[in-house]
Design an enzyme around this catalytic site. Structure first.
Site, PDB file in Angstrom:
ATOM      1  N   GLU A  99      34.790  33.877  21.403  1.00  0.00           N
ATOM      2  CA  GLU A  99      33.765  32.833  21.276  1.00  0.00           C
ATOM      3  C   GLU A  99      34.354  31.551  20.709  1.00  0.00           C
ATOM      4  O   GLU A  99      33.926  30.454  21.042  1.00  0.00           O
ATOM      5  CB  GLU A  99      32.601  33.313  20.412  1.00  0.00           C
ATOM      6  CG  GLU A  99      31.752  34.408  21.034  1.00  0.00           C
ATOM      7  CD  GLU A  99      32.319  35.801  20.813  1.00  0.00           C
ATOM      8  OE1 GLU A  99      33.402  35.925  20.203  1.00  0.00           O
ATOM      9  OE2 GLU A  99      31.670  36.779  21.254  1.00  0.00           O
ATOM     10  N   PHE A 161      21.692  45.662  13.259  1.00  0.00           N
ATOM     11  CA  PHE A 161      23.026  45.643  13.867  1.00  0.00           C
ATOM     12  C   PHE A 161      23.284  44.271  14.502  1.00  0.00           C
ATOM     13  O   PHE A 161      22.451  43.747  15.223  1.00  0.00           O
ATOM     14  CB  PHE A 161      23.126  46.739  14.943  1.00  0.00           C
ATOM     15  CG  PHE A 161      24.435  46.714  15.683  1.00  0.00           C
ATOM     16  CD1 PHE A 161      25.632  47.012  15.024  1.00  0.00           C
ATOM     17  CD2 PHE A 161      24.478  46.375  17.027  1.00  0.00           C
ATOM     18  CE1 PHE A 161      26.834  46.976  15.706  1.00  0.00           C
ATOM     19  CE2 PHE A 161      25.681  46.329  17.707  1.00  0.00           C
ATOM     20  CZ  PHE A 161      26.868  46.632  17.048  1.00  0.00           C
ATOM     21  N   GLN A 162      24.425  43.713  14.205  1.00  0.00           N
ATOM     22  CA  GLN A 162      24.850  42.401  14.695  1.00  0.00           C
ATOM     23  C   GLN A 162      23.835  41.298  14.392  1.00  0.00           C
ATOM     24  O   GLN A 162      23.664  40.368  15.175  1.00  0.00           O
ATOM     25  CB  GLN A 162      25.178  42.449  16.198  1.00  0.00           C
ATOM     26  CG  GLN A 162      26.442  43.252  16.454  1.00  0.00           C
ATOM     27  CD  GLN A 162      27.044  43.028  17.815  1.00  0.00           C
ATOM     28  OE1 GLN A 162      26.345  42.701  18.764  1.00  0.00           O
ATOM     29  NE2 GLN A 162      28.345  43.231  17.916  1.00  0.00           N
ATOM     30  N   LYS A 211      15.990  38.167  21.027  1.00  0.00           N
ATOM     31  CA  LYS A 211      15.981  38.886  22.301  1.00  0.00           C
ATOM     32  C   LYS A 211      14.567  39.088  22.847  1.00  0.00           C
ATOM     33  O   LYS A 211      14.319  38.961  24.047  1.00  0.00           O
ATOM     34  CB  LYS A 211      16.666  40.236  22.101  1.00  0.00           C
ATOM     35  CG  LYS A 211      17.097  40.893  23.392  1.00  0.00           C
ATOM     36  CD  LYS A 211      18.008  42.080  23.110  1.00  0.00           C
ATOM     37  CE  LYS A 211      18.437  42.761  24.396  1.00  0.00           C
ATOM     38  NZ  LYS A 211      19.311  43.906  24.126  1.00  0.00           N
ATOM     39  N   MET A 500      54.583  20.739  10.056  1.00  0.00           N
ATOM     40  CA  MET A 500      53.929  19.672   9.294  1.00  0.00           C
ATOM     41  C   MET A 500      53.737  20.105   7.830  1.00  0.00           C
ATOM     42  O   MET A 500      54.033  19.371   6.896  1.00  0.00           O
ATOM     43  CB  MET A 500      52.591  19.305   9.930  1.00  0.00           C
ATOM     44  CG  MET A 500      51.859  18.211   9.187  1.00  0.00           C
ATOM     45  SD  MET A 500      50.385  17.685  10.054  1.00  0.00           S
ATOM     46  CE  MET A 500      50.988  16.248  10.926  1.00  0.00           C
TER      47      MET A 500
HETATM   48  C1  LIG Z   1      43.099  26.743  11.465  1.00  0.00           C
HETATM   49  C2  LIG Z   1      44.080  25.950  10.642  1.00  0.00           C
HETATM   50  N1  LIG Z   1      44.783  26.571   9.665  1.00  0.00           N
HETATM   51  C3  LIG Z   1      45.675  25.877   8.935  1.00  0.00           C
HETATM   52  C4  LIG Z   1      45.881  24.536   9.144  1.00  0.00           C
HETATM   53  C5  LIG Z   1      46.856  23.739   8.281  1.00  0.00           C
HETATM   54  N2  LIG Z   1      47.948  23.196   9.114  1.00  0.00           N
HETATM   55  C6  LIG Z   1      47.982  21.910   9.550  1.00  0.00           C
HETATM   56  S1  LIG Z   1      49.301  21.574  10.535  1.00  0.00           S
HETATM   57  C7  LIG Z   1      49.894  23.142  10.343  1.00  0.00           C
HETATM   58  C8  LIG Z   1      51.167  23.576  11.008  1.00  0.00           C
HETATM   59  C9  LIG Z   1      51.072  23.480  12.504  1.00  0.00           C
HETATM   60  O1  LIG Z   1      52.202  24.099  13.065  1.00  0.00           O
HETATM   61  P1  LIG Z   1      52.516  23.954  14.604  1.00  0.00           P
HETATM   62  O2  LIG Z   1      51.302  24.205  15.407  1.00  0.00           O
HETATM   63  O3  LIG Z   1      53.693  24.816  14.909  1.00  0.00           O
HETATM   64  O4  LIG Z   1      52.857  22.412  14.740  1.00  0.00           O
HETATM   65  P2  LIG Z   1      54.140  21.625  14.189  1.00  0.00           P
HETATM   66  O5  LIG Z   1      53.726  20.894  12.954  1.00  0.00           O
HETATM   67  O6  LIG Z   1      55.214  22.635  13.916  1.00  0.00           O
HETATM   68  O7  LIG Z   1      54.485  20.696  15.308  1.00  0.00           O
HETATM   69  C10 LIG Z   1      49.049  23.910   9.514  1.00  0.00           C
HETATM   70  C11 LIG Z   1      49.328  25.297   9.090  1.00  0.00           C
HETATM   71  C12 LIG Z   1      45.100  23.932  10.161  1.00  0.00           C
HETATM   72  N3  LIG Z   1      45.192  22.627  10.430  1.00  0.00           N
HETATM   73  N4  LIG Z   1      44.245  24.656  10.918  1.00  0.00           N
END
Ligand SMILES: Cc1ncc(C[n+]2csc(CCOP(=O)(O)OP(=O)(O)O)c2C)c(N)n1
Ligand SMILES: [Mg+2]
Length: 603
Positions: A99, A161-162, A211, A500
């Site tokens: 979803e 349920f659910q 439902k 990042m």
């Molecule tokens: C669902 C979620 N969890 C954690 C983060 C925190 N976060 C921001 S950028 C990042 C790293 C992204 O890594 P990648 O997709 O490999 O991109 P890169 O920076 O390596 O190009 C994280 C963990 C987020 N933005 N979204």
């Protein structure tokens, strides 16, 4: 944004938010009966066409009436009376693999077209799985209607349920969430949901569908369709004031606008004002135009950041001064000097004949990066090569991204010239958004070329939706069935890290690295397991041929670009003004050379 500098022309500084007007909707309230009502179809009271229909049939009929062509959804016991309607329907039903993916696909669909994205889930976990997409759509003002199945009304509140308290869960992350309680109101509520989602500042609406209401049969006419307020017309007098400010400003700048590409281009040309855009607006203004200052903000162009800091007039069109674009601000909420409520495109049209001035922008400090001496490749380099490879087909290109360095580097190193050509999670920054959003964009526009530039970590979060890429749903009203796969081009920037965040750990946590390195699957083998053309490249000599193969592939294609991790520059550190950014070349990802920062890491 301007708080860090005080200038003599301060009185002229304007922060204009033409979309500041909101549809005033307290959750749960769902009727407007005001002097603003434009029209009301009296005949509708007598409309017996739908007498004898079940709730599920009414939902489906309303979707058709609202012009829906695609629904992204997933099955479950509680939504079966609705799902059943799609066995014979002019609407194409797309089954993503979770979803969450349905929700992001609907977002990709909406952002790349401007139409309302529609999602159908079951109750309980089906609904909780779309909380992230709903919040994402709310943050990025994406029109979406989410329909969830629910246990029968008599069981609501009994921990059945659910069962979950769906409307309570979605209230904070939607413009409106509402549980339909009688078959009489189904059609009226669904129509209203589409209006709320698409009008004013667009956003998500959630309808919870018990439902028993979906199996109940309507006897008679049902609740008449809602009376809807007309759109707010921008004030001519206020726009004249904006034009006057434009005419005397020494260093004005236009910022924002996702819609109204033609109007923005005309306005910038007539007034000779440079334009900077936010993440979502990439391409609304042609970046090849000399007036383009490209993206601003945390990883924006140095010249856009300098220009907006120095500006004595900022004309913000449909933008909300997100902190990723403003840097340090004295106050979180930016108060405009002049506000122009109403539709941005209409406002720009009205402003156009009034706006005239002369100014030329300054474009220095180009985006750049340091190449590897040993021939290994970087994300920026790959994106530059992709930019070159797709250049002849740029008008047809839609780019979806994950979240991270690769996302910002896509903004920096692709040249954007077409509106609605980026699909990216801006406000919420949702990793895992890219692949399903690319699916949504491709379903919406089979003739466009959909490029996914994803990070390895982002891709890992929703890669199960490769199954949806593989099995395009059977043909429907549009008779497209040339190939039962979505021809999405998936480029994974595989730097083996959540780069990042890893950079932030290096900068702000004394280089202690915790849980930011990945152990990735073999993406080529994964792509092949799903039946896609898949290959990898890791060096500069093979890069042009790999990109050519990638660009020319006819079906879905996956390329694992094995890249060297890097830092994304320019970068504005938290708590700093935009003009205090680190420029390319000023710091590198080498341990020794990374300066240690004080203050909080970015969130
Ligand atoms: C669902 C979620 N969890 C954690 C983060 C925190 N976060 C921001 S950028 C990042 C790293 C992204 O890594 P990648 O997709 O490999 O991109 P890169 O920076 O390596 O190009 C994280 C963990 C987020 N933005 N979204
Ligand atoms: Mg990565």
């Amino acid at each position: 944004m301007l708080s860090t500098r005080s200038r003599s022309a301060a009185a002229l500084r304007a922060r204009i938010r033409p979309r500041a007007a909101r549809v005033a909707l307290a959750s749960g309230a769902r009727r407007w009966k005001s002097a603003m009502v434009e029209s009301y179809d009296e005949d509708d009271d007598e409309d017996l066409r739908f007498s004898g229909h079940t709730g599920g049939q009414l939902v489906h009929a309303s979707l058709v009436e609202c012009g829906v062509q695609h629904v992204f959804g997933y099955s479950g016991g509680a939504n079966l009376p609705i799902l059943d309607q799609f066995s014979e329907s002019p609407i194409q039903f797309v089954m993503n693999r979770s979803e969450q993916c349905c929700g992001h696909a609907a977002e990709g669909y909406a952002r790349s077209t401007g139409r309302v994205g529609v999602v159908l889930t079951t109750s309980g976990p089906g609904l909780t799985n779309i909380i992230t997409p709903l919040q994402d759509a709310k943050g990025d003002s994406t029109p979406m209607v989410a329909l969830s199945g629910q246990v029968p009304l008599a069981a609501v509140g009994s921990d059945a349920f659910q069962e979950c308290l769906a409307v309570d869960l979605t209230r904070p992350c939607t413009k409106w969430s509402y549980q339909i309680k009688s078959v009489e109101e189904v059609r009226s509520v669904v129509h209203e949901a589409f209006h709320v989602a698409a009008s004013g500042k667009p956003g998500p609406v959630h309808l919870d569908l018990p439902k028993d209401v979906m199996t109940a049969v309507l006897r008679g006419a049902g609740v008449p369709l809602p009376m809807l307020p007309p759109p707010v017309t921008p004030s001519k007098a206020v726009l004249e004031e904006v034009a006057r400010m434009l005419s005397v400003a020494e260093k004005p700048i236009l910022y924002g606008a996702v819609a109204g590409s033609e109007e923005l281009r005309a306005l910038a040309a007539a007034a000779n004002v440079p334009v900077t855009t936010t993440l979502h607006a990439m391409g609304v203004f042609n970046e090849e135009d000399p007036l383009s200052l490209h993206m601003l903000g945390m990883h924006g162009s140095a010249y856009a950041n300098y220009a907006i800091q120095e500006a004595d007039l900022i004309v913000a069109i449909g933008s909300r001064f997100d902190d990723r674009t403003t840097g340090a601000l004295a106050q979180r909420v930016v108060q405009p000097t002049v506000a122009v409520p109403g539709d941005c495109v209409a406002a720009m049209r009205l402003l156009l004949p009034l706006a005239m001035r002369m100014l030329l922008p300054l474009a220095d400090f180009p985006f750049s990066y340091t190449r590897m001496p040993d021939g290994r490749i970087k994300t920026q380099q790959v994106i530059e090569a992709l930019n070159l490879g797709f250049k002849p087909q740029r008008e047809k290109l839609v780019v979806a991204t994950g979240v991270g360095n690769h996302q910002m580097m896509s903004c920096q190193f692709l040249r954007w010239s077409e509106p609605r050509s980026i699909v990216s999670s801006g406000s919420l920054g949702t990793m895992g958004f890219g692949l399903p959003a690319a699916i949504g964009a491709q379903v919406a526009q089979p003739d466009r070329i959909v490029l996914l530039v994803d990070g390895d970590s982002s891709f890992n979060m929703t890669l199960h939706d490769l199954g949806t890429v593989k099995e395009r749903p059977p043909p429907c009203h549009d008779g497209q069935d040339a190939e039962h796969q979505l021809p999405i081009k998936m480029a994974i920037m595989n730097d083996g890290a959540q780069q990042m965040v890893k950079v932030w750990q290096k900068l702000f946590f004394d280089g202690r690295l915790v849980a930011t390195d990945n152990v990735n699957p073999d993406y080529v083998a994964l792509g092949e397991a799903y039946g896609f053309e898949s290959f990898s490249v890791d060096n500069v000599d093979d890069l042009p041929a790999a990109v050519e193969r990638f660009v020319n592939a006819t079906g879905p294609v996956l390329c694992d670009f094995r890249v060297v991790p890097d830092i994304c520059l320019p970068m504005v550190a938290p708590g700093k003004g935009l003009q205090e950014m680190f420029l390319p070349g000023s710091i590198s990802f080498d341990d020794e050379q990374m300066p240690e920062m004080t203050g909080d890491a970015p969130s």
